[in-house]
Motif scaffolding. Sequence first.
Motif, PDB file in Angstrom:
ATOM      1  N   ALA A 133      36.293  68.490  38.068  1.00 48.25           N
ATOM      2  CA  ALA A 133      35.182  67.910  38.839  1.00 48.25           C
ATOM      3  C   ALA A 133      35.386  66.404  38.954  1.00 48.25           C
ATOM      4  N   ASP A 134      34.947  65.845  40.073  1.00 49.49           N
ATOM      5  CA  ASP A 134      35.028  64.401  40.216  1.00 49.49           C
ATOM      6  C   ASP A 134      33.623  63.796  40.239  1.00 49.49           C
ATOM      7  N   GLU A 135      33.577  62.491  40.172  1.00 52.72           N
ATOM      8  CA  GLU A 135      32.302  61.804  40.060  1.00 52.72           C
ATOM      9  C   GLU A 135      31.417  62.015  41.293  1.00 52.72           C
ATOM     10  N   ALA A 136      32.009  62.066  42.477  1.00 57.98           N
ATOM     11  CA  ALA A 136      31.210  62.273  43.694  1.00 57.98           C
ATOM     12  C   ALA A 136      30.505  63.632  43.656  1.00 57.98           C
ATOM     13  N   GLN A 137      31.196  64.660  43.170  1.00 50.44           N
ATOM     14  CA  GLN A 137      30.570  65.976  43.027  1.00 50.44           C
ATOM     15  C   GLN A 137      29.433  65.920  42.017  1.00 50.44           C
ATOM     16  N   LEU A 138      29.681  65.215  40.914  1.00 50.59           N
ATOM     17  CA  LEU A 138      28.649  65.083  39.891  1.00 50.59           C
ATOM     18  C   LEU A 138      27.401  64.417  40.461  1.00 50.59           C
ATOM     19  N   VAL A 139      27.584  63.354  41.192  1.00 53.31           N
ATOM     20  CA  VAL A 139      26.429  62.639  41.752  1.00 53.31           C
ATOM     21  C   VAL A 139      25.625  63.560  42.671  1.00 53.31           C
ATOM     22  N   LYS A 180      22.200  59.111  32.298  1.00 52.34           N
ATOM     23  CA  LYS A 180      22.972  59.383  31.081  1.00 52.34           C
ATOM     24  C   LYS A 180      24.169  60.266  31.399  1.00 52.34           C
ATOM     25  N   ALA A 181      23.975  61.296  32.211  1.00 58.02           N
ATOM     26  CA  ALA A 181      25.060  62.208  32.562  1.00 58.02           C
ATOM     27  C   ALA A 181      26.193  61.459  33.245  1.00 58.02           C
ATOM     28  N   LEU A 182      25.863  60.567  34.156  1.00 57.24           N
ATOM     29  CA  LEU A 182      26.884  59.789  34.859  1.00 57.24           C
ATOM     30  C   LEU A 182      27.647  58.907  33.872  1.00 57.24           C
ATOM     31  N   GLN A 183      26.937  58.245  32.973  1.00 59.49           N
ATOM     32  CA  GLN A 183      27.609  57.388  31.991  1.00 59.49           C
ATOM     33  C   GLN A 183      28.506  58.218  31.075  1.00 59.49           C
ATOM     34  N   ILE A 184      28.029  59.363  30.625  1.00 62.19           N
ATOM     35  CA  ILE A 184      28.842  60.239  29.779  1.00 62.19           C
ATOM     36  C   ILE A 184      30.099  60.670  30.508  1.00 62.19           C
ATOM     37  N   PHE A 185      29.966  61.091  31.760  1.00 58.36           N
ATOM     38  CA  PHE A 185      31.095  61.538  32.559  1.00 58.36           C
ATOM     39  C   PHE A 185      32.127  60.407  32.657  1.00 58.36           C
ATOM     40  N   ARG A 186      31.649  59.191  32.924  1.00 59.33           N
ATOM     41  CA  ARG A 186      32.553  58.047  33.020  1.00 59.33           C
ATOM     42  C   ARG A 186      33.204  57.737  31.676  1.00 59.33           C
ATOM     43  N   ASP A 187      32.419  57.780  30.605  1.00 61.10           N
ATOM     44  CA  ASP A 187      32.949  57.469  29.274  1.00 61.10           C
ATOM     45  C   ASP A 187      34.023  58.451  28.832  1.00 61.10           C
ATOM     46  N   LEU A 188      33.931  59.682  29.300  1.00 63.39           N
ATOM     47  CA  LEU A 188      34.919  60.700  28.908  1.00 63.39           C
ATOM     48  C   LEU A 188      36.193  60.629  29.748  1.00 63.39           C
ATOM     49  N   VAL A 230      15.763  61.645  36.366  1.00 61.89           N
ATOM     50  CA  VAL A 230      16.442  60.414  36.758  1.00 61.89           C
ATOM     51  C   VAL A 230      17.079  59.774  35.527  1.00 61.89           C
ATOM     52  N   MET A 231      16.331  59.721  34.432  1.00 64.77           N
ATOM     53  CA  MET A 231      16.841  59.100  33.211  1.00 64.77           C
ATOM     54  C   MET A 231      18.037  59.877  32.659  1.00 64.77           C
ATOM     55  N   TYR A 232      17.948  61.203  32.650  1.00 64.32           N
ATOM     56  CA  TYR A 232      19.050  62.010  32.136  1.00 64.32           C
ATOM     57  C   TYR A 232      20.215  62.067  33.124  1.00 64.32           C
ATOM     58  N   ALA A 233      19.945  61.950  34.415  1.00 54.56           N
ATOM     59  CA  ALA A 233      21.028  61.873  35.395  1.00 54.56           C
ATOM     60  C   ALA A 233      21.852  60.610  35.148  1.00 54.56           C
TER      61      ALA A 233
END
Length: 111
Positions: A76-82, A102-110, A97-100
């Motif tokens: 999966a890529d970030e655009a799909q995640l968004v 967090k999800a984006l930051q986690i995805f980037r951090d990994l 919104v708050m957990y979204a």
Amino acid sequence: MPDTKTDLQAAKSRLAAFSRTAPALMQGFGAVSRAATAAGRFDAAERELIALAIAAAKGCEDCLLYHAEAARRHGADEAQLVEALEVAVEMGGGPAVMYAAKALQIFRDLG
């Protein structure tokens, strides 16, 4: 600043400890999880993105960690995640919104 990879390992450790304590339950849950994430009309990455969106809407931080890692592993890529997170926000409102975020930051951090 939290260390996402350390947080993921901690979540996996908690899950392993629970699995040792309730093996029959977790064997059943494992079967459900494997069936739910197996490729079909949606590929494995898309299924993990769905799980990640639901985790954001439900507010499950450990689920965000687990499914972000799996989504990345399946390509999966970030655009799909968004896009998936946009649906989560529609369905979950302000807390999503708050957990979204967090999800984006986690995805980037990994990454």
